[in-house]
Scaffold this motif. Structure first.
Motif, mmCIF file in Angstrom:
data_model
loop_
_atom_site.group_PDB
_atom_site.id
_atom_site.type_symbol
_atom_site.label_atom_id
_atom_site.label_comp_id
_atom_site.label_asym_id
_atom_site.label_seq_id
_atom_site.Cartn_x
_atom_site.Cartn_y
_atom_site.Cartn_z
ATOM 1 N N SER A 53 41.324 34.355 40.544
ATOM 2 C CA SER A 53 40.699 34.855 39.318
ATOM 3 C C SER A 53 40.963 36.334 39.061
ATOM 4 O O SER A 53 40.910 36.772 37.924
ATOM 5 C CB SER A 53 39.191 34.603 39.353
ATOM 6 N N ASN A 54 41.209 37.090 40.109
ATOM 7 C CA ASN A 54 41.480 38.512 39.944
ATOM 8 C C ASN A 54 42.994 38.704 40.039
ATOM 9 O O ASN A 54 43.547 38.849 41.123
ATOM 10 C CB ASN A 54 40.742 39.330 41.011
ATOM 11 N N THR A 55 43.667 38.632 38.906
ATOM 12 C CA THR A 55 45.121 38.646 38.854
ATOM 13 C C THR A 55 45.604 39.851 38.061
ATOM 14 O O THR A 55 44.793 40.560 37.449
ATOM 15 C CB THR A 55 45.639 37.366 38.179
ATOM 16 N N PRO A 56 46.909 40.118 38.050
ATOM 17 C CA PRO A 56 47.418 41.265 37.277
ATOM 18 C C PRO A 56 47.033 41.260 35.800
ATOM 19 O O PRO A 56 47.072 42.307 35.159
ATOM 20 C CB PRO A 56 48.935 41.140 37.453
ATOM 21 N N THR A 57 46.653 40.109 35.274
ATOM 22 C CA THR A 57 46.237 40.064 33.862
ATOM 23 C C THR A 57 44.741 39.789 33.702
ATOM 24 O O THR A 57 44.267 39.597 32.580
ATOM 25 C CB THR A 57 47.029 38.968 33.117
ATOM 26 N N SER A 58 43.990 39.801 34.828
ATOM 27 C CA SER A 58 42.538 39.537 34.731
ATOM 28 C C SER A 58 41.776 40.336 35.785
ATOM 29 O O SER A 58 40.943 39.790 36.506
ATOM 30 C CB SER A 58 42.249 38.041 34.896
ATOM 31 N N ARG A 59 42.079 41.628 35.876
ATOM 32 C CA ARG A 59 41.446 42.456 36.912
ATOM 33 C C ARG A 59 39.951 42.630 36.699
ATOM 34 O O ARG A 59 39.231 43.035 37.614
ATOM 35 C CB ARG A 59 42.124 43.828 36.974
ATOM 36 N N SER A 60 39.446 42.344 35.497
ATOM 37 C CA SER A 60 38.004 42.475 35.252
ATOM 38 C C SER A 60 37.214 41.322 35.850
ATOM 39 O O SER A 60 35.985 41.388 35.948
ATOM 40 C CB SER A 60 37.731 42.559 33.746
ATOM 41 N N CYS A 61 37.904 40.257 36.276
ATOM 42 C CA CYS A 61 37.236 39.073 36.822
ATOM 43 C C CYS A 61 37.104 39.175 38.344
ATOM 44 O O CYS A 61 37.934 39.781 39.016
ATOM 45 C CB CYS A 61 38.025 37.817 36.465
ATOM 46 N N TRP A 62 36.094 38.514 38.859
ATOM 47 C CA TRP A 62 35.884 38.491 40.314
ATOM 48 C C TRP A 62 35.089 37.238 40.684
ATOM 49 O O TRP A 62 33.886 37.286 40.958
ATOM 50 C CB TRP A 62 35.153 39.749 40.761
ATOM 51 N N GLY A 63 35.764 36.092 40.654
ATOM 52 C CA GLY A 63 35.066 34.850 40.980
ATOM 53 C C GLY A 63 33.919 34.610 40.021
ATOM 54 O O GLY A 63 34.098 34.558 38.806
ATOM 55 N N ASN A 64 32.717 34.475 40.566
ATOM 56 C CA ASN A 64 31.528 34.267 39.735
ATOM 57 C C ASN A 64 30.963 35.569 39.183
ATOM 58 O O ASN A 64 29.922 35.562 38.525
ATOM 59 C CB ASN A 64 30.442 33.555 40.552
ATOM 60 N N TYR A 65 31.635 36.670 39.434
ATOM 61 C CA TYR A 65 31.163 37.982 39.003
ATOM 62 C C TYR A 65 32.251 38.640 38.159
ATOM 63 O O TYR A 65 33.331 38.077 37.962
ATOM 64 C CB TYR A 65 30.818 38.838 40.219
ATOM 65 N N SER A 66 31.977 39.834 37.666
ATOM 66 C CA SER A 66 32.967 40.515 36.837
ATOM 67 C C SER A 66 32.653 41.997 36.796
ATOM 68 O O SER A 66 31.671 42.472 37.402
ATOM 69 C CB SER A 66 32.966 39.955 35.412
#
Length: 548
Positions: free
Chosen positions: A8-21
């Motif tokens: 979920s925490n990828t080069p295009t989705s760094r704001s994501c963190w599993g069930n958190y953000s």
């Protein structure tokens, strides 16, 4: 948790963190990963030549910086520290870690523990309740200035996307005489001028023509390689004894996404001012013409002196086979000894300062007895390593009155949630001081080169910048606020190493009645104190400074 993060925490989705953000309030919500990261650190005397000049240094596991300690947000850290020095104690502080209800692991000798005696060990345990970039270092006299430091990275979400994380980038000054040997000069008031500086523990010093046997040569520049089109996260930290840096990379802009352990609304700049103890997370896009570029620590000469200030550099290469020195030119380093503009440092998670019942105002000055000391409210901190504050409290000993500056922080009622503290530079000396608070992030509600007046000085209570190190301007004031939510005795001090040794520090004893309740591992600390007390009758080097 690691599997969730990788998906979920990828080069295009760094704001994501599993069930958190990035939107999660990390002050009240902490992932329960169930993961324990265990590390072993050996504190050692080493002979090294990080810039080509051989000298005695202090190291973790034989290297400068020490090994990287890396965890995910919410992980538990268990770090075993063994003191393999022959003649000195030590203690390790996990800079910026909140240590919520965990004061006994903050690592300050004379405040939260006795020093670790030679041959003895101590295990530090804490949860990574925050995320971002920081460092660990000795808090015993001047030891970190001789190399006793290392990177501490807590992985988590970010406020902008990037492709690769290049880890911590240490910027420091560096002398060819150990800092502990320079103390006899420094304590007279005029700081020694060091020979050079290091970038991630390495640099080149010119030994050509030198007759000094220790000038053996062979130093190297720090190097990193960019791939065109990629975005790189660099975690910059100033770990100097006494240096103010204006960090930059020739030909590249920086997108700043965090200060200390606080994600911020991204902003773009060509350089960033980094005072001692501060960290900035920056993203650099590899969008320049493919070539070699200087990475510059950028010594601000208006703040302190160095014999080779322009040589504290590294190299960014677009071709990993190149060995040529860059010919690039960069920014002009300014004369600002302060912080990045407050208006740039906007916390992404907006939190306003709430109710407070009083404002504590204290004055910074100096005194000279057997040596130069800094004072806060006419008191210079001098700690008793064998009788730390928090263990005295745990043992129901009286700590009031005290002969050095300790400020009690208590809640008057349930609405009294915030402490407000103002320190005014009344010394007239004209120096800037990076002020670090343990146990808390603080909100910077005022910072100006003028005299503070509670009735007329503007205080910003609406989502002000927050971090754990901020600069007290020369002849000015720094006003901070922090929540009364972490029982313990928490050090506040200048992070210029000479000034810390000269007593520029104080303690907040917060919610004293609750400290003993929050301390759970006192038996281990009593063992550390017993070992220290058994060692002190044969102590070779007696306490010769504030102790921190």
């Amino acid at each position: 948790m690691s599997a969730i993060r990788s998906s979920s925490n990828t080069p295009t989705s760094r704001s994501c963190w599993g069930n958190y953000s990035i939107n999660t309030d990390w002050y009240s919500v902490i992932p329960d990963t169930g993961v324990t990261r265990e590390y072993w650190l050996s504190v050692e005397n080493s002979t090294l030549a990080p810039d080509g000049y051989e000298r005695i240094a202090l190291t973790f596991n034989g290297t400068i910086p020490g090994p990287a300690i890396i965890a995910d947000w919410g992980d538990n850290l268990v770090i075993h520290v063994t003191n393999n020095l022959e003649h000195n104690g030590t203690s390790i502080h996990w800079h910026g870690m909140r240590q919520l209800n965990n004061v006994e692991y903050d690592g300050v000798p004379g405040v939260t523990q006795c020093p670790i005696a030679p041959g003895d060990s101590m295990t530090y345990k804490f949860q990574a309740t925050q995320y971002g970039s920081t460092w660990y270092h000795s808090h015993f006299t001047l030891q970190y200035g001789d190399g006793l430091l290392g990177p501490l990275i807590i992985n988590g979400p970010a406020t902008a996307d990037y492709d690769e994380d290049l880890g911590m980038l240490f910027l420091s000054d560096w002398g060819h005489t150990p800092a502990l040997e320079l103390w006899d000069t420094a304590k007279l008031g005029a700081p020694p001028t060091l020979e050079t500086g290091l970038v991630n523990g390495t640099n080149t010093y010119d030994c050509s023509g030198s007759t000094d046997a220790a000038c053996i040569g062979g130093g190297k520049k720090f190097e990193t390689v960019f791939e065109a089109g990629k975005k790189y996260r660099i975690r910059v930290v100033n770990t100097a004894i006494e240096a103010h840096f204006q960090f930059s990379i020739d030909g590249h802009n920086l997108t700043v996404i965090g200060n200390d352990l606080v994600p911020i609304v991204p902003y773009e700049t060509d350089s960033v001012l980094v005072s001692i103890g501060q960290r900035y997370d920056v993203i650099v896009e590899a969008n320049a013409v493919a070539d070699n570029y200087w990475l510059r620590a950028g010594w601000v000469t208006a703040c302190s002196a160095n014999l080779n200030p322009d040589n504290i550099t590294g190299i960014v290469r677009y071709d990993n086979t190149s060995t040529a020195d860059p010919t690039s030119t960069g920014i002009t380093v300014g004369s600002n000894c302060g912080d990045e503009p407050l208006e740039s440092l906007v916390p992404y998670l907006a939190i306003n300062v709430g109710n407070y019942t009083e404002v504590t105002e204290e004055a910074l000055s100096f005194a000279f007895s057997s040596y130069f000391t800094w004072t806060i409210n006419s008191s210079s901190l001098y700690l008793n390593w064998s009788n730390p504050t928090t263990l005295r409290i745990f043992n129901d000993e009286l700590i009031w009155p005290t002969d050095y500056n300790v400020v009690p922080i208590n809640q008057v009622d349930s609405t009294d949630e915030w402490a407000v503290y103002v320190i005014q530079d009344s010394s007239g000396i004209g120096l800037y001081h990076p002020i670090h608070l343990h146990g808390h992030d603080f909100w910077i509600i005022g910072q100006a080169s003028e005299i503070f007046d509670l009735d007329t000085s503007a205080l910003n209570l609406v989502n002000p910048p927050r971090r754990d190190v901020a600069t007290l301007p020369a002849n000015g004031y720094l006003a901070i606020a922090f929540k009364k939510d972490n029982p313990g005795s928490w050090l506040l001090h200048c992070h210029i190493a000479w000034h810390t040794s000269e007593g520029l520090a104080m303690q907040f004893v917060e919610s004293e009645a609750d400290i003993a309740v929050s301390m759970t591992d006192t038996a281990a600390f009593e063992d550390v104190c017993k070992a220290w007390d058994a060692y002190t009758p044969t102590e070779v080097y007696l306490q010769d400074d504030s102790g921190i």
